[in-house]
Write a protein that holds these residues in place. Structure first.
Motif, PDB file in Angstrom:
ATOM      1  N   THR A 139       6.029  -7.334 -29.574  1.00 42.01           N
ATOM      2  CA  THR A 139       5.473  -6.060 -30.022  1.00 42.01           C
ATOM      3  C   THR A 139       6.184  -5.568 -31.281  1.00 42.01           C
ATOM      4  O   THR A 139       5.547  -5.099 -32.229  1.00 42.01           O
ATOM      5  N   ASN A 140       7.522  -5.680 -31.297  1.00 43.53           N
ATOM      6  CA  ASN A 140       8.297  -5.270 -32.481  1.00 43.53           C
ATOM      7  C   ASN A 140       7.869  -6.029 -33.732  1.00 43.53           C
ATOM      8  O   ASN A 140       7.646  -5.428 -34.787  1.00 43.53           O
ATOM      9  N   PHE A 141       7.769  -7.347 -33.619  1.00 40.68           N
ATOM     10  CA  PHE A 141       7.392  -8.168 -34.782  1.00 40.68           C
ATOM     11  C   PHE A 141       5.982  -7.838 -35.261  1.00 40.68           C
ATOM     12  O   PHE A 141       5.725  -7.749 -36.466  1.00 40.68           O
ATOM     13  N   LEU A 142       5.068  -7.632 -34.328  1.00 39.56           N
ATOM     14  CA  LEU A 142       3.686  -7.336 -34.703  1.00 39.56           C
ATOM     15  C   LEU A 142       3.558  -5.933 -35.310  1.00 39.56           C
ATOM     16  O   LEU A 142       2.771  -5.720 -36.231  1.00 39.56           O
ATOM     17  N   GLN A 143       4.352  -4.984 -34.801  1.00 45.01           N
ATOM     18  CA  GLN A 143       4.380  -3.646 -35.402  1.00 45.01           C
ATOM     19  C   GLN A 143       4.924  -3.711 -36.824  1.00 45.01           C
ATOM     20  O   GLN A 143       4.418  -3.042 -37.727  1.00 45.01           O
ATOM     21  N   TYR A 144       5.938  -4.538 -37.009  1.00 41.15           N
ATOM     22  CA  TYR A 144       6.509  -4.715 -38.347  1.00 41.15           C
ATOM     23  C   TYR A 144       5.475  -5.320 -39.300  1.00 41.15           C
ATOM     24  O   TYR A 144       5.300  -4.854 -40.435  1.00 41.15           O
ATOM     25  N   LYS A 157       9.324   2.628 -34.850  1.00 42.54           N
ATOM     26  CA  LYS A 157       9.262   2.175 -33.450  1.00 42.54           C
ATOM     27  C   LYS A 157      10.123   0.930 -33.190  1.00 42.54           C
ATOM     28  O   LYS A 157      10.382   0.573 -32.051  1.00 42.54           O
ATOM     29  N   ILE A 158      10.551   0.276 -34.269  1.00 46.62           N
ATOM     30  CA  ILE A 158      11.189  -1.035 -34.122  1.00 46.62           C
ATOM     31  C   ILE A 158      12.636  -0.906 -33.667  1.00 46.62           C
ATOM     32  O   ILE A 158      13.427  -0.169 -34.270  1.00 46.62           O
ATOM     33  N   ASP A 159      12.960  -1.615 -32.578  1.00 43.49           N
ATOM     34  CA  ASP A 159      14.340  -1.573 -32.069  1.00 43.49           C
ATOM     35  C   ASP A 159      14.919  -2.973 -31.848  1.00 43.49           C
ATOM     36  O   ASP A 159      15.957  -3.128 -31.209  1.00 43.49           O
ATOM     37  N   ASP A 160      14.255  -3.985 -32.397  1.00 42.50           N
ATOM     38  CA  ASP A 160      14.756  -5.359 -32.283  1.00 42.50           C
ATOM     39  C   ASP A 160      15.914  -5.563 -33.262  1.00 42.50           C
ATOM     40  O   ASP A 160      15.787  -5.261 -34.453  1.00 42.50           O
ATOM     41  N   ASP A 161      17.044  -6.079 -32.762  1.00 43.13           N
ATOM     42  CA  ASP A 161      18.240  -6.227 -33.600  1.00 43.13           C
ATOM     43  C   ASP A 161      17.994  -7.068 -34.851  1.00 43.13           C
ATOM     44  O   ASP A 161      18.525  -6.775 -35.914  1.00 43.13           O
ATOM     45  N   LYS A 162      17.177  -8.126 -34.721  1.00 38.47           N
ATOM     46  CA  LYS A 162      16.922  -9.018 -35.859  1.00 38.47           C
ATOM     47  C   LYS A 162      16.041  -8.359 -36.922  1.00 38.47           C
ATOM     48  O   LYS A 162      16.026  -8.795 -38.074  1.00 38.47           O
ATOM     49  N   LEU A 163      15.307  -7.330 -36.530  1.00 38.09           N
ATOM     50  CA  LEU A 163      14.363  -6.694 -37.461  1.00 38.09           C
ATOM     51  C   LEU A 163      14.849  -5.352 -37.992  1.00 38.09           C
ATOM     52  O   LEU A 163      14.248  -4.796 -38.904  1.00 38.09           O
ATOM     53  N   LYS A 164      15.932  -4.831 -37.411  1.00 36.77           N
ATOM     54  CA  LYS A 164      16.333  -3.466 -37.749  1.00 36.77           C
ATOM     55  C   LYS A 164      16.621  -3.273 -39.241  1.00 36.77           C
ATOM     56  O   LYS A 164      16.162  -2.310 -39.848  1.00 36.77           O
ATOM     57  N   ALA A 165      17.399  -4.189 -39.822  1.00 37.10           N
ATOM     58  CA  ALA A 165      17.733  -4.056 -41.247  1.00 37.10           C
ATOM     59  C   ALA A 165      16.472  -4.070 -42.104  1.00 37.10           C
ATOM     60  O   ALA A 165      16.313  -3.262 -43.028  1.00 37.10           O
ATOM     61  N   ASP A 166      15.532  -4.986 -41.776  1.00 32.57           N
ATOM     62  CA  ASP A 166      14.263  -5.075 -42.522  1.00 32.57           C
ATOM     63  C   ASP A 166      13.436  -3.800 -42.350  1.00 32.57           C
ATOM     64  O   ASP A 166      12.822  -3.310 -43.302  1.00 32.57           O
ATOM     65  N   ALA A 167      13.424  -3.276 -41.126  1.00 31.66           N
ATOM     66  CA  ALA A 167      12.641  -2.061 -40.864  1.00 31.66           C
ATOM     67  C   ALA A 167      13.221  -0.868 -41.621  1.00 31.66           C
ATOM     68  O   ALA A 167      12.477  -0.076 -42.211  1.00 31.66           O
ATOM     69  N   TYR A 168      14.556  -0.743 -41.632  1.00 31.16           N
ATOM     70  CA  TYR A 168      15.190   0.357 -42.370  1.00 31.16           C
ATOM     71  C   TYR A 168      14.960   0.213 -43.877  1.00 31.16           C
ATOM     72  O   TYR A 168      14.754   1.197 -44.583  1.00 31.16           O
ATOM     73  N   LEU A 169      14.987  -1.039 -44.362  1.00 34.93           N
ATOM     74  CA  LEU A 169      14.689  -1.278 -45.777  1.00 34.93           C
ATOM     75  C   LEU A 169      13.272  -0.818 -46.101  1.00 34.93           C
ATOM     76  O   LEU A 169      13.048  -0.127 -47.104  1.00 34.93           O
ATOM     77  N   MET A 170      12.310  -1.183 -45.249  1.00 35.75           N
ATOM     78  CA  MET A 170      10.931  -0.791 -45.500  1.00 35.75           C
ATOM     79  C   MET A 170      10.743   0.724 -45.383  1.00 35.75           C
ATOM     80  O   MET A 170       9.933   1.309 -46.106  1.00 35.75           O
ATOM     81  N   LEU A 171      11.523   1.352 -44.506  1.00 35.63           N
ATOM     82  CA  LEU A 171      11.485   2.821 -44.432  1.00 35.63           C
ATOM     83  C   LEU A 171      11.997   3.421 -45.737  1.00 35.63           C
ATOM     84  O   LEU A 171      11.413   4.371 -46.274  1.00 35.63           O
ATOM     85  N   ALA A 172      13.087   2.854 -46.254  1.00 34.05           N
ATOM     86  CA  ALA A 172      13.628   3.340 -47.533  1.00 34.05           C
ATOM     87  C   ALA A 172      12.600   3.169 -48.643  1.00 34.05           C
ATOM     88  O   ALA A 172      12.366   4.088 -49.442  1.00 34.05           O
ATOM     89  N   GLN A 173      11.953   2.005 -48.693  1.00 28.89           N
ATOM     90  CA  GLN A 173      10.947   1.767 -49.735  1.00 28.89           C
ATOM     91  C   GLN A 173       9.721   2.672 -49.554  1.00 28.89           C
ATOM     92  O   GLN A 173       9.126   3.119 -50.537  1.00 28.89           O
ATOM     93  N   SER A 174       9.393   2.949 -48.294  1.00 31.62           N
ATOM     94  CA  SER A 174       8.255   3.843 -48.018  1.00 31.62           C
ATOM     95  C   SER A 174       8.542   5.248 -48.530  1.00 31.62           C
ATOM     96  O   SER A 174       7.676   5.890 -49.157  1.00 31.62           O
ATOM     97  N   TYR A 175       9.757   5.732 -48.278  1.00 34.10           N
ATOM     98  CA  TYR A 175      10.101   7.087 -48.753  1.00 34.10           C
ATOM     99  C   TYR A 175      10.229   7.130 -50.274  1.00 34.10           C
ATOM    100  O   TYR A 175       9.965   8.166 -50.889  1.00 34.10           O
TER     101      TYR A 175
END
Length: 227
Positions: free
Chosen positions: A70-75, A96-114
């Motif tokens: 679910t985390n990967f597909l949400q990403y 929504k993403i809480d997978d350890d392997k995806l967290k850095a990527d998700a935070y990066l995309m949040l930064a780019q989104s803002y």
């Protein structure tokens, strides 16, 4: 020649799509195939099919209670929404993403989104969280440098750009923005702009207005301080 290359790339992409569709048919419980196909369709600008696939796959794996899938597909769906400019919808998914392997990527995309929303302080906050998880990632350093540049935090921007250029001197965007920072700090800057121009003339020409913007801003500051 260019047409032949494009045709070859198109055929290659179509073959890859067929292979991934076949892989899903053969192993419908393997989420990686859905993620890879959805991401490929996004890159091919087939956004409607990509969204349908991600939504369908999310329904399957949420029902199975498979949190990692679910985390990967949400990403993947978040990246699709980011690509088409649905930034608020992308942000909801990245959060929504809480997978350890995806967290850095998700935070990066949040930064780019803002950054896209021009909310630079929030971009920095998420960028710093990503940086704590993956300090060597050039994309994370870039988003932090770019946000700091816009906020006028030139010394901090300089640190992030220099960290990238140590290992990735071939990035035109970093070289260019490092040049802008050097201009703002009244340091030698032409070597950075020259490198950016050599690396990617198209990018340089599109970004040239930023040079005059910085020059005008500095002139205003100098005029104020001399009064």
């Amino acid at each position: 020649m260019a047409n032949e290359k494009q045709e070859a790339q198109k055929n290659q992409s179509e073959q890859l799509v067929h292979r991934l569709v076949k892989a899903i048919d053969e192993e419908p419980t393997k989420f990686n195939n859905y993620y890879d196909l959805g991401s490929l369709l996004t890159r091919l600008n087939d956004y409607v099919q990509a969204e349908e696939l991600f939504q369908k796959a999310l329904g399957i794996f949420e029902q199975r209670g498979d949190q990692r899938a679910t985390n990967f597909l949400q990403y993947g769906l978040g990246n699709l929404y980011y690509t088409v400019g649905k930034i608020d919808e992308a942000i909801k998914l990245y959060n929504k993403i809480d997978d350890d392997k995806l967290k850095a990527d998700a935070y990066l995309m949040l930064a780019q989104s803002y950054m896209k929303k021009k909310q630079y302080k929030q971009a920095v906050a998420y960028g710093l969280t990503a940086y704590d998880l993956s300090a060597d990632d050039p994309e994370i350093n870039q988003v932090l440098g770019d946000s700091m540049l816009v906020l006028g935090e030139f010394e901090k921007a300089k640190q992030y750009y220099d960290q990238i250029l140590l290992h990735h001197p071939g990035r035109a965007d970093t070289q260019f923005n490092r040049g802008l920072v050097a201009m703002a700090l009244d340091e030698p800057y032409k070597k950075y702009l020259s490198q950016a121009r050599q690396l990617d003339l198209d990018y340089y020409q599109k970004s040239e207005k930023k040079i005059s913007d910085i020059e005008h801003a500095l002139q205003k500051l100098n005029n104020k301080s001399s009064k």
